[in-house]
Design an enzyme around this catalytic site. Structure first.
Site, PDB file in Angstrom:
ATOM      1  N   CYS A 192      -2.389  -0.703   6.441  1.00 32.74           N
ATOM      2  CA  CYS A 192      -2.670  -0.575   5.006  1.00 32.74           C
ATOM      3  C   CYS A 192      -4.170  -0.466   4.734  1.00 32.74           C
ATOM      4  O   CYS A 192      -4.817  -1.428   4.307  1.00 32.74           O
ATOM      5  CB  CYS A 192      -2.079  -1.725   4.211  1.00 32.74           C
ATOM      6  SG  CYS A 192      -2.119  -1.412   2.426  1.00 32.74           S
ATOM      7  N   THR A 337       1.035   2.597   6.962  1.00 26.78           N
ATOM      8  CA  THR A 337       1.627   1.864   5.851  1.00 26.78           C
ATOM      9  C   THR A 337       3.138   1.780   6.029  1.00 26.78           C
ATOM     10  O   THR A 337       3.741   2.526   6.806  1.00 26.78           O
ATOM     11  CB  THR A 337       1.335   2.570   4.508  1.00 26.78           C
ATOM     12  OG1 THR A 337       2.044   3.826   4.463  1.00 26.78           O
ATOM     13  CG2 THR A 337      -0.157   2.834   4.328  1.00 26.78           C
ATOM     14  N   CYS A 371      -0.123   4.562  -0.590  1.00 25.40           N
ATOM     15  CA  CYS A 371      -0.931   3.357  -0.707  1.00 25.40           C
ATOM     16  C   CYS A 371      -1.092   3.003  -2.176  1.00 25.40           C
ATOM     17  O   CYS A 371      -1.868   3.656  -2.889  1.00 25.40           O
ATOM     18  CB  CYS A 371      -2.300   3.571  -0.067  1.00 25.40           C
ATOM     19  SG  CYS A 371      -3.297   2.059  -0.001  1.00 25.40           S
TER      20      CYS A 371
END
Length: 445
Positions: A192, A337, A371
């Site tokens: 992330c 992610t 994101c």
């Protein structure tokens, strides 16, 4: 194909009531065999296990995963800012793995792809026909001198990148009254990549609500040459930091912490001889990260950086056709992610199934990643993009804006989607929704 029944101290066989057989001792080395071995029961491993559990017999599918608990890590940013609890972000591993698989609660200690064997930490052997590697990447707190000591004592050093430390972020945040609040991004791949700056924005918002912002200088030190990899969202984020008086230093890497003096030392990556030391009242550290040593030590499976060496389109290994990967441990150049793992899970299922049937892999992963860039307690920029860092947005409006709707989705909708759909093999990312929202004008297949 076999899997040894484990016996307890009374020499009676026992079975974990709903998850299959797994070893709880390290005495007798065991041998297991399966059609598909999934090493790692994180996001990608669980999703793919759920998919194959619907079409395989229980004894054909083994998941190797050591952890007692499974965490929904995207919530850690909010937990660090005082929104939600660590307990609310986790479930027992036995409750997220499918019933129709064998869970071996152990850790991979060695890979032998020539012999189709994985050795475990307890010395057991698992032989497979097909292998999916989904071990992720691990924080390396020990790499930065002084970091572990600083995290173990009061003094304002914190990190959202571990369930062990995430609660400490909010504790440090509540105590800060003045001085410097510094946030870091390491010189390594990270899970992330937006998270290191999300907590920066949340701290800014918190301090404003508490009337302390004028007494605290906020600095974001990133090893990257850009604030964000996709220009469209980077432009929006530069406006955010300018409007909120957040100082940003690019190509600036944390190399040491002196918690006695509450000082952090940084290196200019473009001019390594240049170093600067900054005092801090709060220091949020994103540690360097790497694949587990057992994987990176296997040069037959990994590239020079220690990531599983796969075709970025098919996720099939470049040298071993019966090996695939998913998630953060992959060499694919996408943002690491949970959303990327969701999109990859469908590709892995299709291509692995094809290979099992003697056919070439045909499904293509386009590098999709998402994101949700939380910029406050009530706003978020939803970044979505592909391998080429081209925006690949789901909604029929430009997503480079701070919106409450995107924050609400991040906080309230994504967690149940993760627990109930993705981990059960039913969520492959928003591509179908994107087609519907855009009337498929972009010609996606």
């Amino acid at each position: 194909m076999f899997s040894k029944i484990v016996r307890n101290g009374n020499n009676r066989p026992f079975i974990n009531s709903c998850r299959g057989w797994f070893s709880t001792t390290s005495h007798d080395h065991e041998k297991h065999s399966c059609k598909l071995l999934i090493v790692g029961g994180g996001t990608g491993g669980c999703a793919v296990a759920a998919k194959f559990s619907k079409v395989m017999k229980k004894q054909e599918l083994i998941v190797l995963e050591p952890s007692d608990y499974h965490y929904y890590q995207p919530l850690f940013t909010l937990i660090g800012a005082g929104v939600g609890t660590l307990e609310g972000s986790r479930k027992k591993t036995r409750d997220v793995l499918p019933d129709n698989c064998i869970w071996i609660q152990d850790k991979a200690d060695g890979f032998d792809p020539k012999s189709n064997i994985v050795k475990t930490k307890k010395g057991n052997i698992i032989k497979y026909d097909y292998l999916l590697i989904s071990v992720g990447i691990e924080p390396q707190f020990e790499v930065i001198p002084g970091l572990l000591e600083a995290l173990s004592r009061p003094g304002g050093v914190c990190s959202n990148y571990s369930p062990k430390y995430v609660n400490g972020t909010y504790e440090a945040l509540k105590k800060i009254k003045s001085g410097n609040a510094i946030f870091t991004y390491p010189n390594s791949p990270v899970k992330c990549p937006g998270a290191p700056q999300k907590i920066c924005y949340l701290v800014d918002h918190y301090l404003r609500k508490e009337g302390k912002r004028n007494d605290v200088k906020i600095t974001y030190n990133s090893s990257l040459p850009v604030i964000f990899g996709v220009k469209k969202y980077a432009d929006a984020l530069w406006k955010v930091v300018e409007d909120r008086d957040i100082n940003v230093n690019l190509r600036t890497n944390l190399i040491e912490i002196n918690s006695d003096k509450q000082e952090a030392t940084f290196q200019n990556l473009d001019k390594p001889e240049e170093k600067m030391t900054m005092e801090y009242s709060l220091l949020h550290v994103t540690p360097p990260m790497a694949t587990p040593k057992a994987l990176s030590d296997c040069k037959e499976l990994t590239n020079s950086a220690g990531f599983v060496d796969v075709n970025k389109d098919t996720l099939q290994h470049l040298r071993y056709s019966n090996v695939f990967t998913i998630g953060d441990c992959s060499s694919t150049p996408n943002s690491k992610t949970a959303a990327a793992a969701a999109a990859q899970s469908n590709v892995v299922q299709k291509n692995l199934s094809a290979v099992m049937q003697g056919e070439p892999p045909q499904s293509i992963y386009d590098g999709y990643a998402s994101c949700p860039l939380v910029t406050g307690y009530d706003k978020c920029i939803l970044a979505e993009f592909d391998y080429n860092l081209t925006p690949l947005e789901t909604f029929p409006f430009s997503q480079d804006k701070e919106l409450y709707s995107m924050y609400f989705m991040k906080k309230n909708l994504m967690p149940p989607l993760y627990w109930h759909l993705m981990l059960n093999g039913y969520w492959n990312g928003p591509a179908p929704l994107r087609k519907l929202m855009h009337l498929n004008l972009n010609g996606e297949k």
